[in-house]
Design a protein around this motif. Sequence first.
Motif, PDB file in Angstrom:
ATOM      1  N   ASP A  21      10.641 -13.951  20.461  1.00 42.51           N
ATOM      2  CA  ASP A  21      10.556 -15.053  19.506  1.00 42.51           C
ATOM      3  C   ASP A  21       9.954 -14.648  18.157  1.00 42.51           C
ATOM      4  O   ASP A  21      10.261 -15.151  17.422  1.00 42.51           O
ATOM      5  CB  ASP A  21       9.645 -15.782  20.335  1.00 42.51           C
ATOM      6  N   TRP A  56      10.886 -15.403  14.084  1.00 44.45           N
ATOM      7  CA  TRP A  56      10.122 -16.216  13.245  1.00 44.45           C
ATOM      8  C   TRP A  56       9.715 -15.384  12.138  1.00 44.45           C
ATOM      9  O   TRP A  56       9.724 -15.454  10.768  1.00 44.45           O
ATOM     10  CB  TRP A  56       8.762 -16.510  13.947  1.00 44.45           C
ATOM     11  N   SER A  57       9.580 -13.737  12.333  1.00 47.98           N
ATOM     12  CA  SER A  57       9.423 -12.858  11.335  1.00 47.98           C
ATOM     13  C   SER A  57      10.689 -12.777  10.479  1.00 47.98           C
ATOM     14  O   SER A  57      10.398 -12.590   9.166  1.00 47.98           O
ATOM     15  CB  SER A  57       9.032 -11.575  12.038  1.00 47.98           C
ATOM     16  N   ARG A  86      10.639 -15.670   8.275  1.00 43.32           N
ATOM     17  CA  ARG A  86       9.815 -15.667   7.166  1.00 43.32           C
ATOM     18  C   ARG A  86      10.422 -14.652   5.949  1.00 43.32           C
ATOM     19  O   ARG A  86      10.165 -14.973   4.853  1.00 43.32           O
ATOM     20  CB  ARG A  86       8.479 -15.462   7.573  1.00 43.32           C
ATOM     21  N   ASN A  88       4.818 -21.048  13.243  1.00 41.26           N
ATOM     22  CA  ASN A  88       5.642 -20.808  14.160  1.00 41.26           C
ATOM     23  C   ASN A  88       6.864 -21.674  13.923  1.00 41.26           C
ATOM     24  O   ASN A  88       6.726 -22.732  13.132  1.00 41.26           O
ATOM     25  CB  ASN A  88       5.083 -21.093  15.573  1.00 41.26           C
ATOM     26  N   LEU A  89       7.971 -21.662  14.903  1.00 40.62           N
ATOM     27  CA  LEU A  89       8.919 -22.493  14.691  1.00 40.62           C
ATOM     28  C   LEU A  89       8.953 -23.713  14.907  1.00 40.62           C
ATOM     29  O   LEU A  89       9.477 -24.823  14.273  1.00 40.62           O
ATOM     30  CB  LEU A  89      10.268 -21.814  15.339  1.00 40.62           C
ATOM     31  N   LYS A 134      15.879 -22.472  19.564  1.00 48.44           N
ATOM     32  CA  LYS A 134      16.102 -21.118  19.102  1.00 48.44           C
ATOM     33  C   LYS A 134      17.484 -20.581  19.721  1.00 48.44           C
ATOM     34  O   LYS A 134      18.040 -19.917  18.924  1.00 48.44           O
ATOM     35  CB  LYS A 134      14.880 -20.259  19.896  1.00 48.44           C
TER      36      LYS A 134
END
Length: 286
Positions: free
Chosen positions: A17, A21-22, A25, A51-52, A93
């Motif tokens: 996960d 998210w990385s 961004r 976070n998402l 996700k």
Amino acid sequence: MSRSLQPLTSVVPPSGDAAIWSQIRAEAHDAITAEPLLGALIHAGLLHHDNLQSALAYRFAMKLSSDEMSAQLLREIAAEAYASRPELVAAAKADLCAVYERDPATHRLIQPLLFYKGFQALQAYRVGHWLWTEGRRDMAYFVQMRCSEAFGVDIHPAARVGKGVMIDHAHSIVIGETAVVGDDVSMLHSVTLGGTGKADGDRHPKIGAGVLIGAGAKVLGNIRVGHSSRIAAGSVVLTEVPPCKTVAGVPARIVGDAGCSEPAMSMDHLIEMVEDGRRGTEVGDD
């Protein structure tokens, strides 16, 4: 061929996960560099969040707020849903990765998050479904109404939709109260999963996992569409569809096998025309 998630910088992000998210961004920073006028939108929608789920709650609130319901209240509702049901975030996700892998017009994860009404409407439905299961029926109806008004997507909050679902373009999607949509389904615009009359009770379709539903297809009644099958664009399906088959026409009938084990993943809209051997084309307008 599906695309794997790749870091946009030389630094390898953590797995799982955190990697998603990385990447989001990193894409957001690149997007601001390329188009500074979108800086405020991207910062507010993505980079200001840790976070998402926080980003999803913010987007839900921004898109569905109105004079009748403030963004702050809607954001609190979504945050409560994600906190109490982590599987909603896992489904989001999976939906996000489904769009990234199956839609050739999608080159970055931030595209569905910021711009695609199919993805955003599906996440709004998921919050509405949580409200429905919590007994907050009127608030769930409000979310359904605003989702229909904002996105042109009308999914009853009682419907059950699996994860890894892609709704491409998403204009004029209708999914009825007792409909079930399995995991890893792909559908295009103007799809209806509806009933056949005014009778109450279990009256909507049950779509198996991995099904591909073409643009404008109508599946009506309490019928089952077997896993890994394909429904041709513009078809009207009134009877059960066996697994791994392709149906086409009005009313739809079986015209062949599905052509592969995962039609929803391959997004192959071509079918063999049994009558004269010609190869026809389904509508896939990217």
